[in-house]
Design a protein around this motif. Structure first.
Motif, mmCIF file in Angstrom:
data_model
loop_
_atom_site.group_PDB
_atom_site.id
_atom_site.type_symbol
_atom_site.label_atom_id
_atom_site.label_comp_id
_atom_site.label_asym_id
_atom_site.label_seq_id
_atom_site.Cartn_x
_atom_site.Cartn_y
_atom_site.Cartn_z
ATOM 1 N N ALA A 100 5.831 15.884 43.657
ATOM 2 C CA ALA A 100 7.248 15.628 43.928
ATOM 3 C C ALA A 100 8.088 15.799 42.670
ATOM 4 N N ARG A 101 7.573 15.390 41.516
ATOM 5 C CA ARG A 101 8.361 15.500 40.289
ATOM 6 C C ARG A 101 8.605 16.946 39.874
ATOM 7 N N GLN A 102 7.809 17.881 40.411
ATOM 8 C CA GLN A 102 7.999 19.287 40.082
ATOM 9 C C GLN A 102 9.033 19.963 40.980
ATOM 10 N N LEU A 103 9.372 19.337 42.092
ATOM 11 C CA LEU A 103 10.304 19.941 43.048
ATOM 12 C C LEU A 103 11.632 19.196 43.147
ATOM 13 N N MET A 104 11.674 17.969 42.692
ATOM 14 C CA MET A 104 12.848 17.111 42.906
ATOM 15 C C MET A 104 14.053 17.554 42.077
ATOM 16 N N VAL A 105 15.200 17.084 42.487
ATOM 17 C CA VAL A 105 16.402 17.162 41.656
ATOM 18 C C VAL A 105 16.289 16.032 40.643
ATOM 19 N N PRO A 106 16.227 16.318 39.341
ATOM 20 C CA PRO A 106 15.992 15.252 38.366
ATOM 21 C C PRO A 106 17.135 14.246 38.308
ATOM 22 N N ARG A 107 16.826 13.105 37.753
ATOM 23 C CA ARG A 107 17.761 11.974 37.701
ATOM 24 C C ARG A 107 19.115 12.370 37.138
#
Length: 441
Positions: free
Chosen positions: A218-225
């Motif tokens: 998920a951290r590779q595809l998400m919109v970062p914070r």
């Protein structure tokens, strides 16, 4: 001697037939056979029930193995009784050996010659042809295999039963022959299809992305914070309307006190529904009353599991949390779709930056481009834990990047072209000329 030669040739060709039948039956595509059967191909109609049922395919393979063994044994025995006997006087005359020694020498010569012919003509050639042309090979061999199955039926039943009994005694599980491939094998098949011209580059990339979906976290595809557009739960609705009008998104996360405490999501449709049905003063309306609950997932969860969870909960957006429970980013169905087919912009949201080839041959890469996509584009491989090109460059530098810095990674030199909020916005990549090539020049 002529008759003996013909018999030997027939036995070698029979071995080749059984070898081709075995490899073709395992390698043939069921979808292709099914299409031929629907078109009325009689051979395909005979073969399709065999390759679709693992137990039937087991028996089919056993028939070919029995045929290979029998033809090899018969050829060896027949050659010893004919060729070796015929060559013994000639060998004795040329070598001056006694009859017994000459016979042994003749038998060894015949055995070596037939083994070479058997390996080349009876095994290597038919195996190669069957792997390259599995469908024609399977169709052309189905009739003689059907006859052989009827002839070898008693032997087949006995040998299969004995083999299963031995496997049970050894405690080994019995696995039927089935047309299954690991993801790595499928990836190789896709690459071969691309190299053979059957797949376009973009088709190859989509298939590769689909295969690695269960490896992407998920951290590779998400919109970062830092890129999240969110609204506070106490924001007045008249201000919320202005924010929604300016935002390209139809769903905005809602937080209480800080972005690390996201409590829900606000959909523009719910705001519009309130707007057209609310009381004139709208005194009882609030973000808290209009927002919907949001699904939460850990940043290490793979994309396929996130997709399954969103589908089960009929949600389009999930909050990605880090190991401390804080907000790491937001992941939506659109992000997963982007991973499969590439970025798709719309009339409200601009598409993401894409790689660009410059006039001098260098390539400009977006900083948030996935490392796997960049590696595929450049034809390189990197051992890294970073998920983006910006992370790769930052990892190689060992410090926060600055515009204009250069770093060499593998066969490429990366120049940091732009930095946005301490993160790499874009890099320019140049392939380095190997020293060996410079020496040859």
């Amino acid at each position: 001697m002529v008759v003996a030669t013909l018999v030997a040739a027939v036995l070698i060709l029979a071995t080749a037939l059984y070898v081709a039948a075995e490899f073709a039956a395992v390698g043939v595509r069921r979808s292709r056979l099914r299409a031929l059967a629907e078109e009325g191909n009689r051979f395909a109609q005979w073969l399709l029930p065999i390759v679709e049922v693992p137990a039937e395919l087991d028996r089919y393979i056993a028939v070919s193995q029995i045929g290979i063994t029998l033809t090899s044994l018969i050829l060896g025995a027949y050659a010893q009784a004919t060729f070796a006997v015929s060559l013994t006087p000639l060998v004795a005359e040329l070598s001056g050996l006694q009859a017994g020694a000459a016979q042994s020498l003749a038998a060894g010569f015949v055995l070596a010659t037939l083994t070479i012919l058997q390996v080349l003509i009876g095994e290597l050639v038919p195996k190669t042809l069957a792997l390259q042309y599995p469908t024609p090979s399977a169709l052309y061999t189905v009739v003689p295999m059907a006859v052989s199955a009827w002839v070898f039926k008693p032997f087949n039943a006995f040998l299969n039963g004995s083999g299963l009994l031995i496997l049970r005694l050894l405690g080994a599980p019995h696995q039927s022959h089935r047309h299954i491939h690991s993801p790595e094998e499928i990836s190789l098949l896709i690459a071969e299809s691309r190299d053979g011209g059957l797949l376009e580059p973009d088709e190859h990339l989509r298939l590769q992305r689909a295969l690695r979906l269960n490896l992407r976290q998920a951290r590779q595809l998400m919109v970062p914070r830092r890129k999240i557009e969110a609204i506070g739960i106490n924001t007045p609705l008249h201000e919320v309307i202005g924010i929604l009008v300016q935002s390209p998104y139809s769903r905005l996360p809602v937080y209480r006190d800080s972005i690390d405490n996201i409590v829900g999501t606000l959909h523009t449709k719910d705001v519009v529904r309130w707007l057209v049905s609310a009381e004139p003063d709208g005194a009882r309306a609030s973000v808290d009353a209009l927002m919907r609950p949001i699904t939460s997932v850990h940043e290490s969860v793979t994309a396929d599991r996130v997709l399954r969870q969103l589908r089960e909960r009929r949600a389009h957006q999930a909050l990605v949390v880090d190991e401390f429970g804080g907000t790491a980013g937001i992941l939506s169905l659109e992000d997963v779709l982007t991973e499969l087919i590439g970025d798709v912009g719309d009339e409200f949201k601009e598409g993401e930056a894409v790689p660009e080839t410059l006039a001098d041959g260098r390539i400009r890469l977006p900083g948030d481009m996935a490392v796997q996509d960049a590696a595929a584009l450049l034809g390189s491989e990197w051992e890294t834990d970073a998920s983006t090109v910006g992370g790769l460059v930052t990892e190689a530098l060992g410090h926060l990047p600055a515009a204009g810095e250069h770093v060499t990674i593998g066969d490429y030199e990366f120049e940091i072209e732009r930095v946005v909020d301490r993160a790499v916005g874009a890099v320019v990549v140049k392939r380095l000329v190997p020293a060996a090539s410079e020496e040859r020049e």
